[in-house]
Design an enzyme around this catalytic site. Structure first.
Site, short mmCIF file in Angstrom:
data_model
loop_
_atom_site.label_atom_id
_atom_site.label_comp_id
_atom_site.label_asym_id
_atom_site.label_seq_id
_atom_site.Cartn_x
_atom_site.Cartn_y
_atom_site.Cartn_z
N ASN A 9 42.79 35.22 35.51
CA ASN A 9 42.96 36.59 35.99
C ASN A 9 43.17 36.51 37.49
O ASN A 9 42.22 36.26 38.24
CB ASN A 9 41.70 37.42 35.65
CG ASN A 9 41.76 38.82 36.26
OD1 ASN A 9 42.79 39.24 36.77
ND2 ASN A 9 40.63 39.52 36.21
N TRP A 10 44.40 36.72 37.90
CA TRP A 10 44.72 36.56 39.34
C TRP A 10 44.29 37.75 40.17
O TRP A 10 44.41 37.72 41.40
CB TRP A 10 46.21 36.32 39.51
CG TRP A 10 46.66 34.96 39.05
CD1 TRP A 10 45.87 33.94 38.58
CD2 TRP A 10 48.01 34.46 39.03
NE1 TRP A 10 46.64 32.84 38.27
CE2 TRP A 10 47.96 33.13 38.54
CE3 TRP A 10 49.24 34.99 39.38
CZ2 TRP A 10 49.09 32.34 38.39
CZ3 TRP A 10 50.38 34.21 39.24
CH2 TRP A 10 50.30 32.89 38.75
N LYS A 11 43.91 38.82 39.53
CA LYS A 11 43.51 40.04 40.26
C LYS A 11 44.61 40.42 41.27
O LYS A 11 45.78 40.25 40.96
CB LYS A 11 42.14 39.82 40.93
CG LYS A 11 41.10 39.31 39.90
CD LYS A 11 39.71 39.23 40.41
CE LYS A 11 38.78 38.70 39.32
NZ LYS A 11 37.39 38.65 39.71
N HIS A 95 37.86 45.57 32.85
CA HIS A 95 37.25 44.61 33.79
C HIS A 95 36.23 45.34 34.66
O HIS A 95 36.43 46.51 35.02
CB HIS A 95 38.35 43.98 34.66
CG HIS A 95 37.84 42.80 35.42
ND1 HIS A 95 37.11 42.93 36.57
CD2 HIS A 95 37.93 41.47 35.18
CE1 HIS A 95 36.77 41.73 37.01
NE2 HIS A 95 37.27 40.82 36.19
N GLU A 97 35.64 45.22 37.71
CA GLU A 97 36.18 45.76 38.96
C GLU A 97 36.87 47.09 38.72
O GLU A 97 36.83 47.97 39.58
CB GLU A 97 37.15 44.73 39.59
CG GLU A 97 36.38 43.57 40.20
CD GLU A 97 37.10 42.24 40.17
OE1 GLU A 97 38.33 42.21 39.95
OE2 GLU A 97 36.43 41.20 40.34
N GLU A 168 31.50 39.05 31.04
CA GLU A 168 31.55 38.72 32.46
C GLU A 168 30.38 39.39 33.17
O GLU A 168 30.48 40.58 33.56
CB GLU A 168 32.86 39.23 33.07
CG GLU A 168 34.10 38.60 32.48
CD GLU A 168 35.27 38.62 33.46
OE1 GLU A 168 35.92 37.58 33.58
OE2 GLU A 168 35.50 39.64 34.11
N GLY A 174 32.92 36.13 41.24
CA GLY A 174 33.30 35.90 42.63
C GLY A 174 32.14 35.57 43.55
O GLY A 174 32.28 35.58 44.76
N SER A 214 32.63 32.98 37.95
CA SER A 214 32.51 31.72 38.70
C SER A 214 32.68 30.48 37.83
O SER A 214 32.03 29.46 38.05
CB SER A 214 31.17 31.67 39.46
OG SER A 214 31.13 32.72 40.42
N GLY A 235 38.75 33.77 37.41
CA GLY A 235 39.34 34.41 38.58
C GLY A 235 39.71 33.37 39.62
O GLY A 235 40.73 32.67 39.51
N GLY A 236 38.85 33.22 40.63
CA GLY A 236 39.13 32.35 41.78
C GLY A 236 39.68 30.98 41.44
O GLY A 236 40.69 30.55 42.02
P1 13P Z 1 35.66 34.57 39.31
O1 13P Z 1 36.02 33.43 38.39
O2 13P Z 1 36.37 34.54 40.60
O3 13P Z 1 34.17 34.70 39.42
O4 13P Z 1 36.16 35.92 38.57
C1 13P Z 1 35.85 36.12 37.25
C2 13P Z 1 36.61 37.28 36.74
O5 13P Z 1 36.35 38.41 37.15
C3 13P Z 1 37.70 37.04 35.79
O6 13P Z 1 38.15 38.22 35.22
#
Ligand code: 13P
Length: 256
Positions: A9-11, A95, A97, A168, A174, A214, A235-236
């Site tokens: 997920n590149w956000k 999600h 966020e 999640e 993050g 993470s 994500g990251g």
């Molecule tokens: P991180 O892997 O950066 O913690 O993000 C997880 C995430 O929100 C994937 O949707």
């Protein structure tokens, strides 16, 4: 047997040329991957191009959101049909966020899932997770039960065959703090048991439940070894090609 899924997920990261460079390199490095479903979820502006680049490769492309209506006067929104028409196979829904910053309620999440499932083939990745506050107050199970139950309202067991859940924990997103494999497994078990309660054993056993928060090359193996963790929503660590490939390879190795 549930297939392992590694989804990035590149956000709101990577412009179009960065996304194209990533996809072109990814394509060259995954030709020998057979047992892992690879998914990349870029921003909307790169979606069309990435669908083209990754067509007929081992990687699928996913959107990060959709609107619950089929079409109409919803400025700035994108429909399931639009996403599907460009060859996109997955869509992330609910999600944390989006729940936190864009007022995405359980009701909206449910409507979006239903819309995705009325399309021909879109696979919703439905995200649930508790905040640190909720965990510390011992409310994790109640929160997860509510989020999952409300998300799945009026969804048939047939439709469930085309749906993925991602656990999640908000406190792990993050932050660099991952849920321990045991903590994650406990919630994944809870989700699977709940699916059995809401549907039946076959539906519960068939559904893929991903972990997100993470995830990185150094911790993914221990997470994937848990019997109810079927992959990662990352994500990251999915933004950097080498670490994304490393996680895909670890997942492939474990599923052999
Ligand atoms: P991180 O892997 O950066 O913690 O993000 C997880 C995430 O929100 C994937 O949707």
């Amino acid at each position: 047997m549930r297939k392992t899924i590694i989804a990035g997920n590149w956000k709101m990261n990577k412009n179009k040329s960065e996304a194209v460079a990533f996809a072109n390199s990814l394509k060259e490095k995954i030709s020998n991957i057979e047992n892992v479903e690879i998914v990349v979820c870029p921003s909307f502006v790169s979606l069309v191009t990435l669908c083209d680049i990754l067509k007929e490769t081992q990687a699928e492309v996913g959107a990060q959101n959709l609107h619950w209506e089929a079409s109409g006067a919803f400025t700035g929104e994108v429909s399931a049909e639009m996403i599907e028409a460009i060859g996109c196979r997955y869509v992330i829904i609910g999600h944390s966020e989006r729940r936190q910053f864009f007022n995405e309620t359980d009701d909206k999440v449910n409507k979006k899932i239903k819309r995705a499932l009325t399309s021909c083939c879109l696979i919703p990745i439905v995200c649930v997770g508790e905040t640190l506050d909720q965990r510390e107050q011992g409310k994790t199970n109640a929160i997860i039960r509510t989020q999952v139950t409300k998300a799945l309202e009026s969804i048939s067991s047939m439709q469930m065959q085309r749906l993925i859940i991602a656990y999640e924990p908000v406190w792990a997103i993050g932050t660099g703090v991952t849920a321990s494999p045991e903590q994650a497994e406990e919630v994944h078990r809870l989700i699977r048991d709940l699916i059995e309660e809401l549907y039946d054993e076959q539906t519960a056993e068939g559904i893929s439940i991903l972990y997100g928060g993470s995830v990185k090359p150094s911790n993914i193996a221990d997470l994937l070894k848990q019997s109810n963790i079927d992959g990662g929503l990352i994500g990251g660590a999915s933004l950097e090609l080498d670490s994304f490939i490393e996680m895909i390879k670890i997942a492939e190795h474990l599923s052999n």
